[in-house]
Scaffold this motif. Structure first.
Motif, PDB file in Angstrom:
ATOM      1  N   ARG A  85      -0.952  -5.375   7.153  1.00 31.06           N
ATOM      2  CA  ARG A  85      -2.359  -5.019   7.375  1.00 31.06           C
ATOM      3  C   ARG A  85      -2.954  -5.971   8.403  1.00 31.06           C
ATOM      4  N   ILE A  86      -3.652  -5.409   9.391  1.00 32.46           N
ATOM      5  CA  ILE A  86      -4.278  -6.224  10.425  1.00 32.46           C
ATOM      6  C   ILE A  86      -5.723  -6.507  10.018  1.00 32.46           C
ATOM      7  N   GLY A  87      -6.076  -7.774   9.909  1.00 32.53           N
ATOM      8  CA  GLY A  87      -7.434  -8.152   9.548  1.00 32.53           C
ATOM      9  C   GLY A  87      -7.771  -7.804   8.108  1.00 32.53           C
ATOM     10  N   ASN A  88      -9.056  -7.736   7.838  1.00 33.66           N
ATOM     11  CA  ASN A  88      -9.525  -7.475   6.485  1.00 33.66           C
ATOM     12  C   ASN A  88      -9.512  -5.991   6.163  1.00 33.66           C
ATOM     13  N   GLU A  89      -9.330  -5.698   4.899  1.00 33.54           N
ATOM     14  CA  GLU A  89      -9.385  -4.315   4.449  1.00 33.54           C
ATOM     15  C   GLU A  89     -10.784  -3.748   4.691  1.00 33.54           C
ATOM     16  N   GLY A  90     -10.830  -2.531   5.201  1.00 30.80           N
ATOM     17  CA  GLY A  90     -12.102  -1.853   5.422  1.00 30.80           C
ATOM     18  C   GLY A  90     -12.758  -2.127   6.753  1.00 30.80           C
ATOM     19  N   ILE A 110       4.565   1.418  14.374  1.00 29.17           N
ATOM     20  CA  ILE A 110       3.413   2.301  14.457  1.00 29.17           C
ATOM     21  C   ILE A 110       2.145   1.532  14.124  1.00 29.17           C
ATOM     22  N   LEU A 111       1.114   1.721  14.936  1.00 31.64           N
ATOM     23  CA  LEU A 111      -0.222   1.205  14.657  1.00 31.64           C
ATOM     24  C   LEU A 111      -1.005   2.373  14.087  1.00 31.64           C
ATOM     25  N   ILE A 112      -1.427   2.278  12.836  1.00 35.70           N
ATOM     26  CA  ILE A 112      -2.001   3.426  12.148  1.00 35.70           C
ATOM     27  C   ILE A 112      -3.309   3.049  11.457  1.00 35.70           C
ATOM     28  N   TYR A 142       0.846  -1.184   0.000  1.00 33.49           N
ATOM     29  CA  TYR A 142       0.000   0.000   0.000  1.00 33.49           C
ATOM     30  C   TYR A 142       0.885   1.239   0.000  1.00 33.49           C
ATOM     31  N   VAL A 143       0.349   2.317  -0.562  1.00 37.04           N
ATOM     32  CA  VAL A 143       1.018   3.606  -0.531  1.00 37.04           C
ATOM     33  C   VAL A 143       0.129   4.563   0.262  1.00 37.04           C
ATOM     34  N   LEU A 144       0.703   5.143   1.323  1.00 41.76           N
ATOM     35  CA  LEU A 144      -0.053   5.982   2.233  1.00 41.76           C
ATOM     36  C   LEU A 144       0.246   7.457   1.995  1.00 41.76           C
ATOM     37  N   LYS A 145      -0.812   8.259   2.116  1.00 45.13           N
ATOM     38  CA  LYS A 145      -0.681   9.706   1.989  1.00 45.13           C
ATOM     39  C   LYS A 145      -1.592  10.362   3.018  1.00 45.13           C
ATOM     40  N   GLY A 146      -1.034  11.320   3.780  1.00 47.20           N
ATOM     41  CA  GLY A 146      -1.851  12.025   4.761  1.00 47.20           C
ATOM     42  C   GLY A 146      -1.026  12.520   5.926  1.00 47.20           C
ATOM     43  N   THR A 167      -8.942   1.027   7.450  1.00 47.26           N
ATOM     44  CA  THR A 167      -8.094  -0.164   7.535  1.00 47.26           C
ATOM     45  C   THR A 167      -6.955   0.100   8.507  1.00 47.26           C
ATOM     46  N   LEU A 168      -6.602  -0.937   9.274  1.00 48.74           N
ATOM     47  CA  LEU A 168      -5.578  -0.832  10.311  1.00 48.74           C
ATOM     48  C   LEU A 168      -4.295  -1.518   9.865  1.00 48.74           C
ATOM     49  N   PHE A 169      -3.171  -0.846  10.107  1.00 49.76           N
ATOM     50  CA  PHE A 169      -1.853  -1.399   9.799  1.00 49.76           C
ATOM     51  C   PHE A 169      -0.961  -1.304  11.035  1.00 49.76           C
TER      52      PHE A 169
END
Length: 303
Positions: A175-180, A114-116, A96-100, A134-136
């Protein structure tokens, strides 16, 4: 609170809350307790929702003290409105590519992990605001993430930061668990945090009440301790009743969390009550402390 198979003590949130109350009550207050509690509640979503490979990879080094974690949810433009988060993770290949950006992220100056929580589906494209988050749990790569410390007046034992990232690449395996489905996961950890914070607030309240009570016994006016006057003793007794009743509700909330109760009304209620009841003994302490300081000042000038 970590499973014993990964090296943890496998105690519950109730045990942790007692410990955190004790740390705060020792005189350290939130400064001392906040340097500890992130690594108690923070990885609760990983414990509950992570797969076996992730638990081995993430929990073992944290428990051994080889890695430290920080927690990134709040954003500058959304504050406590978690469902309105704007940071976005876009799937590209096996990552994944994160922006923010994130704000009020504690311990990011020293954390390796980091938990994000971010959006993988834009808010306007979901049916409900709770969807698409989604949690990472991943490496805090400072070559891709700008970490800027926020200057503050108190809580100096823990650094507080703003994070900015644009093009931050992380593996899908983090990624923790399912997306979304990240919102329900992060709430599992936040409910635990609220209960811990409540225990810490009650600890501070007990510390303040103890100081006030000790002074009421030691301060002699007209030949007897001021604590023998009902105008002093009754408010102190009322504060103790309020603190003790709040503590009992906190322990009930912690017990329910340990038993798998998922709703957050008890966690929210005890956080509210603890903040309200903490303020009363602190105000009592301020009154008696002001009297003590005034007496010392008069005595000093007289000598």
């Amino acid at each position: 609170m970590m499973p014993s198979e990964y090296g943890g003590s496998e105690l519950g949130l109730a045990d942790a809350t007692v410990m955190m109350q004790t740390i705060a009550e020792s005189g350290g207050g939130y400064t001392a307790s906040s340097s500890v509690h992130m690594n108690i509640f923070g990885l609760a979503p990983v414990v509950k929702y992570g797969n076996e490979e992730q638990k081995r990879r993430f929990l073992v080094p944290l428990i051994e003290g080889k890695e430290r974690a920080c927690f990134a949810v709040t954003e500058p433009n959304t504050g406590l409105d978690t469902l309105r988060l704007q940071s976005l993770a876009t799937r590209e290949g096996d990552g994944y590519v994160l922006k923010g950006s994130k704000i009020w992220t504690s311990t990011a100056q020293v954390a390796e992990k980091i938990l994000i929580l971010v959006r993988t589906t834009a808010l306007e494209d979901v049916k409900k605001p709770s969807e698409g988050l989604t949690l990472f749990y991943t490496d805090l790569d400072r070559t891709q993430v700008s970490v800027t410390e926020i200057k503050k007046m108190g809580r100096a034992a823990v650094d507080t930061n703003q994070l900015y990232f644009d093009g931050w690449r992380i593996p899908a395996a983090d990624r923790i668990g399912n997306e979304g489905e990240g919102f329900k996961m992060i709430m599992h950890g936040m409910n635990a945090e609220r209960i811990l914070l409540s225990g810490e607030a009650v600890g501070i309240g007990y510390a303040a009440l103890r100081h006030a009570s000790n002074y009421a016994r030691e301060r002699i006016v007209f030949g007897r301790p001021i604590g023998k006057n009902q105008g002093i003793s009754h408010p102190l007794a009322k504060s103790w009743c309020q603190l003790e009743s709040t503590r009992l509700m906190i322990m009930q909330a912690a017990k329910m969390w340990d038993e798998g109760y998922a709703s957050g009304e008890y966690a929210n209620a005890v956080k509210y009550l603890a903040g309200e009841k903490l303020s009363r003994p602190v105000r009592r302490l301020c009154v008696v402390w002001e009297a003590w300081v005034t007496r010392r000042s008069i005595t000093s000038r007289g000598s």
